[in-house]
Write a protein that holds these residues in place. Structure first.
Motif: not given
Length: 191
Positions: A14, A42-45, A49, A96, A171, A183, A185-186
């Motif tokens: 993030r 955008e984060a993808y964990e 996730d 990730h 997201r 989340r 995450n965006r």
């Protein structure tokens, strides 16, 4: 200055997604140089996730790039139509990634307009992940490419961003992700 490989080996995806805002995504493909300021990520964990392609330790021909050491491009087709550019982060076997959802065109605008078949002034020109790839000439065959090379890379040109210029939201388009849809995450550069 081109981001060094160590930049991408980060335990907090993030935070890294936020740090990519204001950096320049650059391509030099077939002798054509283009670049744009990253305006949305955008984060993808990883495996925990539900929105991540690697959720539940999913390892397929499509996702295997995510399991590589950070600092490479993870590129895939969405709905079989739109090419999406992601930055792989973390150490090897920690899948990730950060989706680059938008850029503001800077260099090679005329070439980007040819690729997009529209003027840069048209709304939505490069404000969606599929349009980013089209404008910059990024294709599926660039999947796995090192971001420290001379075809696709990210630069820090000391573009300053204030905290107040960053919008943090959920997201987009991940309704299938259960609770993970919530989340934050965006990250969007608002000005």
């Amino acid at each position: 200055m081109k981001l060094q490989p160590d930049f991408y080996i980060h335990k907090n995806t993030r935070k890294l997604a936020r740090q990519l805002l204001g950096k320049f995504l650059c391509t030099n493909l077939h002798g054509i140089y283009t670049s744009g300021i990253i305006t949305e990520t955008e984060a993808y964990e990883g495996i925990h996730d539900k929105a991540s392609h690697a959720y539940g330790k999913r390892l397929t021909n499509r996702t295997k790039t995510m399991y590589e050491k950070g600092g490479i491009a993870y590129i895939y087709l969405c709905y079989g139509l739109h090419t999406m550019f992601n930055v792989v982060t973390h150490e090897k076997d920690e899948p990730h990634a950060i989706l680059v959802r938008g850029i503001k065109p800077v260099d090679g605008i005329e070439q980007m307009e040819k690729r997009r078949k529209m003027p840069v002034t048209k709304k939505g020109f490069s404000s969606g992940p599929g349009t980013v790839c089209k404008a910059l000439g990024i294709e599926m065959n660039h999947n796995g490419i090192q971001l420290s090379g001379n075809k696709i890379w990210i630069e820090d040109r000391s573009f300053k961003i204030k905290r107040s210029q960053i919008l943090v939201t959920k997201r987009i388009g991940i309704d299938y992700a259960g609770d993970d849809v919530h989340r934050l995450n965006r990250f969007v550069l608002t000005t």
